[in-house]
Scaffold this motif. Structure first.
Motif, PDB file in Angstrom:
ATOM      1  N   TRP A   2       0.841  -1.184   0.000  1.00 43.84           N
ATOM      2  CA  TRP A   2       0.000   0.000   0.000  1.00 43.84           C
ATOM      3  C   TRP A   2       0.882   1.241   0.000  1.00 43.84           C
ATOM      4  N   ARG A   3       0.546   2.170  -0.893  1.00 43.68           N
ATOM      5  CA  ARG A   3       1.333   3.400  -1.044  1.00 43.68           C
ATOM      6  C   ARG A   3       0.549   4.584  -0.500  1.00 43.68           C
ATOM      7  N   ALA A   4       1.178   5.311   0.440  1.00 43.23           N
ATOM      8  CA  ALA A   4       0.555   6.510   0.994  1.00 43.23           C
ATOM      9  C   ALA A   4       1.297   7.737   0.481  1.00 43.23           C
ATOM     10  N   GLU A   5       0.534   8.737   0.035  1.00 35.09           N
ATOM     11  CA  GLU A   5       1.135   9.969  -0.482  1.00 35.09           C
ATOM     12  C   GLU A   5       0.424  11.163   0.142  1.00 35.09           C
ATOM     13  N   VAL A   6       1.201  12.094   0.653  1.00 38.51           N
ATOM     14  CA  VAL A   6       0.656  13.297   1.277  1.00 38.51           C
ATOM     15  C   VAL A   6       1.044  14.504   0.441  1.00 38.51           C
ATOM     16  N   ARG A   7       0.012  15.302   0.054  1.00 35.29           N
ATOM     17  CA  ARG A   7       0.242  16.521  -0.714  1.00 35.29           C
ATOM     18  C   ARG A   7      -0.287  17.715   0.075  1.00 35.29           C
ATOM     19  N   LYS A   8       0.555  18.723   0.192  1.00 41.00           N
ATOM     20  CA  LYS A   8       0.172  19.914   0.950  1.00 41.00           C
ATOM     21  C   LYS A   8       0.819  21.126   0.281  1.00 41.00           C
ATOM     22  N   ARG A   9       0.055  22.185   0.152  1.00 43.82           N
ATOM     23  CA  ARG A   9       0.578  23.384  -0.488  1.00 43.82           C
ATOM     24  C   ARG A   9       1.823  23.877   0.260  1.00 43.82           C
ATOM     25  N   GLY A  10       2.858  24.173  -0.503  1.00 46.40           N
ATOM     26  CA  GLY A  10       4.102  24.649   0.086  1.00 46.40           C
ATOM     27  C   GLY A  10       5.092  23.549   0.432  1.00 46.40           C
ATOM     28  N   HIS A  11       4.708  22.272   0.218  1.00 40.94           N
ATOM     29  CA  HIS A  11       5.581  21.137   0.497  1.00 40.94           C
ATOM     30  C   HIS A  11       5.612  20.215  -0.722  1.00 40.94           C
TER      31      HIS A  11
ATOM     32  N   ILE B 241       5.058  13.831  -0.395  1.00 39.21           N
ATOM     33  CA  ILE B 241       5.762  12.887   0.477  1.00 39.21           C
ATOM     34  C   ILE B 241       5.053  11.548   0.364  1.00 39.21           C
ATOM     35  N   TYR B 242       5.831  10.487   0.188  1.00 43.53           N
ATOM     36  CA  TYR B 242       5.194   9.180   0.018  1.00 43.53           C
ATOM     37  C   TYR B 242       6.044   8.091   0.651  1.00 43.53           C
ATOM     38  N   ARG B 243       5.338   6.983   0.959  1.00 42.99           N
ATOM     39  CA  ARG B 243       6.010   5.816   1.508  1.00 42.99           C
ATOM     40  C   ARG B 243       5.135   4.587   1.268  1.00 42.99           C
ATOM     41  N   THR B 244       5.798   3.430   1.201  1.00 43.32           N
ATOM     42  CA  THR B 244       5.101   2.169   0.962  1.00 43.32           C
ATOM     43  C   THR B 244       5.009   1.362   2.247  1.00 43.32           C
TER      44      THR B 244
ATOM     45  N   ASP C 108       3.061  -2.323   4.332  1.00 40.92           N
ATOM     46  CA  ASP C 108       2.530  -3.675   4.136  1.00 40.92           C
ATOM     47  C   ASP C 108       1.007  -3.702   4.188  1.00 40.92           C
ATOM     48  N   THR C 109       0.393  -2.813   4.996  1.00 37.15           N
ATOM     49  CA  THR C 109      -1.065  -2.821   5.145  1.00 37.15           C
ATOM     50  C   THR C 109      -1.634  -1.429   4.911  1.00 37.15           C
ATOM     51  N   LYS C 110      -2.914  -1.405   4.598  1.00 37.22           N
ATOM     52  CA  LYS C 110      -3.608  -0.138   4.373  1.00 37.22           C
ATOM     53  C   LYS C 110      -3.695   0.664   5.653  1.00 37.22           C
ATOM     54  N   GLN C 111      -3.883  -0.008   6.799  1.00 37.30           N
ATOM     55  CA  GLN C 111      -3.981   0.671   8.079  1.00 37.30           C
ATOM     56  C   GLN C 111      -2.690   1.402   8.422  1.00 37.30           C
ATOM     57  N   GLN C 112      -1.542   0.761   8.181  1.00 38.91           N
ATOM     58  CA  GLN C 112      -0.256   1.404   8.431  1.00 38.91           C
ATOM     59  C   GLN C 112      -0.091   2.643   7.549  1.00 38.91           C
ATOM     60  N   ALA C 113      -0.496   2.527   6.298  1.00 38.62           N
ATOM     61  CA  ALA C 113      -0.382   3.657   5.367  1.00 38.62           C
ATOM     62  C   ALA C 113      -1.254   4.819   5.830  1.00 38.62           C
ATOM     63  N   ARG C 114      -2.500   4.531   6.280  1.00 39.15           N
ATOM     64  CA  ARG C 114      -3.414   5.584   6.711  1.00 39.15           C
ATOM     65  C   ARG C 114      -2.882   6.282   7.968  1.00 39.15           C
ATOM     66  N   GLU C 115      -2.371   5.511   8.934  1.00 40.55           N
ATOM     67  CA  GLU C 115      -1.860   6.110  10.176  1.00 40.55           C
ATOM     68  C   GLU C 115      -0.649   6.998   9.908  1.00 40.55           C
ATOM     69  N   TRP C 116       0.229   6.539   9.026  1.00 41.77           N
ATOM     70  CA  TRP C 116       1.406   7.350   8.689  1.00 41.77           C
ATOM     71  C   TRP C 116       0.984   8.655   8.023  1.00 41.77           C
ATOM     72  N   ALA C 117       0.047   8.569   7.074  1.00 45.71           N
ATOM     73  CA  ALA C 117      -0.403   9.763   6.360  1.00 45.71           C
ATOM     74  C   ALA C 117      -1.034  10.766   7.310  1.00 45.71           C
ATOM     75  N   GLN C 118      -1.835  10.289   8.270  1.00 44.00           N
ATOM     76  CA  GLN C 118      -2.465  11.180   9.231  1.00 44.00           C
ATOM     77  C   GLN C 118      -1.424  11.876  10.108  1.00 44.00           C
ATOM     78  N   ARG C 119      -0.402  11.134  10.509  1.00 38.85           N
ATOM     79  CA  ARG C 119       0.642  11.725  11.348  1.00 38.85           C
ATOM     80  C   ARG C 119       1.412  12.801  10.593  1.00 38.85           C
ATOM     81  N   ILE C 120       1.758  12.524   9.331  1.00 37.31           N
ATOM     82  CA  ILE C 120       2.501  13.489   8.529  1.00 37.31           C
ATOM     83  C   ILE C 120       1.670  14.747   8.293  1.00 37.31           C
ATOM     84  N   GLU C 121       0.375  14.578   7.995  1.00 39.22           N
ATOM     85  CA  GLU C 121      -0.499  15.739   7.793  1.00 39.22           C
ATOM     86  C   GLU C 121      -0.564  16.604   9.046  1.00 39.22           C
ATOM     87  N   ALA C 122      -0.639  15.950  10.210  1.00 37.58           N
ATOM     88  CA  ALA C 122      -0.701  16.701  11.473  1.00 37.58           C
ATOM     89  C   ALA C 122       0.591  17.465  11.720  1.00 37.58           C
TER      90      ALA C 122
END
Length: 356
Positions: free
Chosen positions: A11-20, A23-26, A28-42
């Motif tokens: 599962w690939r998670a990608e975070v896009r934010k204006r001014g940055h 950011i992406y990372r791969t 093993d599970t969708k849950q891990q990808a979602r938690e990482w993306a939420q942390r990076i956004e915060a």
């Protein structure tokens, strides 16, 4: 905004934010990808995010290559640094990203090197180059969040102080055996090492242009003086015995030029006109040290004696002549009284006369 997508078994998670940048990372599970993306956004929202992707992509081997290109050429002894880097690149740790290396990894390396019989100072220098690499990466290469894992481990203490001096009769025996070798420069080098207190690196680059025999002085040019506590004084006074040895070396050069007129490997020496130029020794440091080791390690040799011990002998003899510590330091080149003390080993029996 975060985007989660499946790529085969990952599962690939990608975070896009204006001014940055994206950011992406791969994972093993969708849950891990979602938690990482939420942390990076915060972290981006509250302004504490620091991109670690570069440190996660850069291996220790890649960082060592960059260190060799940018930092090593500025070192005083780049050859030694490159040798240590080449050794590190053969280690399994060189394949791992900087971001995942931990203190335990280098503690295991330290213990393995000890088990292999390596000297404590050798291990210390090997770890030191990696520690400096992490500091340079953090301060100058943009890896601000990268921690230096070597700050969390116990470092080797370094080399133990030596107190070996020449025993009664050893000076004469060593000089005799060195003079009997096939290298005629070995015995004079041995004597000059004691009479001048010069380290082997400086001793074997001596040039006649620097030596003023009538004034009994060696005048070192700035580029030959070294730095920090390994330097030499700008002007080094010579003992009368040192002058005698140097005069004998001019005769040795003259003899070799007569037997071999084509001798030019080590530079011209015009003895006939009294104008001495070129190197003092018509041999290499390695050639003399090979003779030295054969003599020291031979049957009826000289146990636990190293060439650098001659510098300890020289410093101790200067004190025994009655020189003040500052006067001794002006000869040996030591810029620290603590280090000068480490090189001085006086014979307690010789103090009895002073004690009364």
């Amino acid at each position: 905004m975060a985007y989660i997508s499946q790529r085969g078994a990952y599962w690939r998670a990608e975070v896009r934010k204006r001014g940055h940048k994206p950011i992406y990372r791969t994972f093993d599970t969708k849950q891990q990808a979602r938690e990482w993306a939420q942390r990076i956004e915060a972290e981006i929202s509250i302004g504490i995010f620091v991109d670690r992707s570069e440190a996660e992509r850069t291996t220790l081997g890649d960082a060592l290559d960059r260190y060799a290109r940018e930092i090593v050429p500025t070192k005083r002894y780049p050859g030694q640094e490159r040798t240590r880097i080449a050794r590190w690149k053969k280690n399994d740790l060189a394949w791992r990203p900087l971001a995942v290396l931990r203190g335990t990894d280098f503690a295991k390396y330290r213990d393995a090197r000890r088990a292999a019989g390596r000297a404590e100072n050798t291990i210390r220098l090997e770890l030191q180059i990696i520690s400096h690499l992490f500091e340079i990466a953090r301060k100058e290469w943009g890896f601000e969040t990268l921690m230096n894992p070597l700050k969390n481990i116990r470092k080797p203490s370094g080399s133990r102080a030596r107190d070996r001096r020449l025993l009664p009769g050893e000076f004469e025996a060593l000089r005799s055996r060195l003079a009997a070798s096939l290298n005629p420069w070995a015995a004079p080098a041995f004597e000059l090492a004691i009479e001048t207190s010069l380290r082997q690196g400086t001793l074997f680059i001596l040039r006649w242009e620097w030596i003023k025999l009538p004034a009994r002085m060696i005048e070192f040019p700035p580029e030959a003086r070294g730095a920090e506590n390994k330097g030499v004084p700008a002007r080094l006074p010579l003992t009368r015995r040192a002058v005698d040895v140097l005069r004998a070396l001019t005769a040795l050069w003259q003899r070799d030029r007569l037997t071999n007129p084509e001798l030019c490997r080590f530079g011209p020496v015009n003895v006939d006109l009294g104008e001495l130029t070129g190197p003092v020794f018509g041999t290499t440091c390695n050639a003399v040290l090979l003779v030295w080791k054969r003599v020291v390690k031979s049957d009826n040799g000289f146990p636990n004696l190293r060439w650098h011990d001659l510098r300890h002998e020289a410093a101790s003899r200067l004190f025994e002549k009655g020189l003040h510590p500052l006067e001794v330091a002006s000869v040996t080149g030591h810029r620290s009284m603590q280090m000068l003390k480490r090189y001085t080993h006086l014979n307690p029996a010789d103090l009895l006369v002073k004690l009364g």
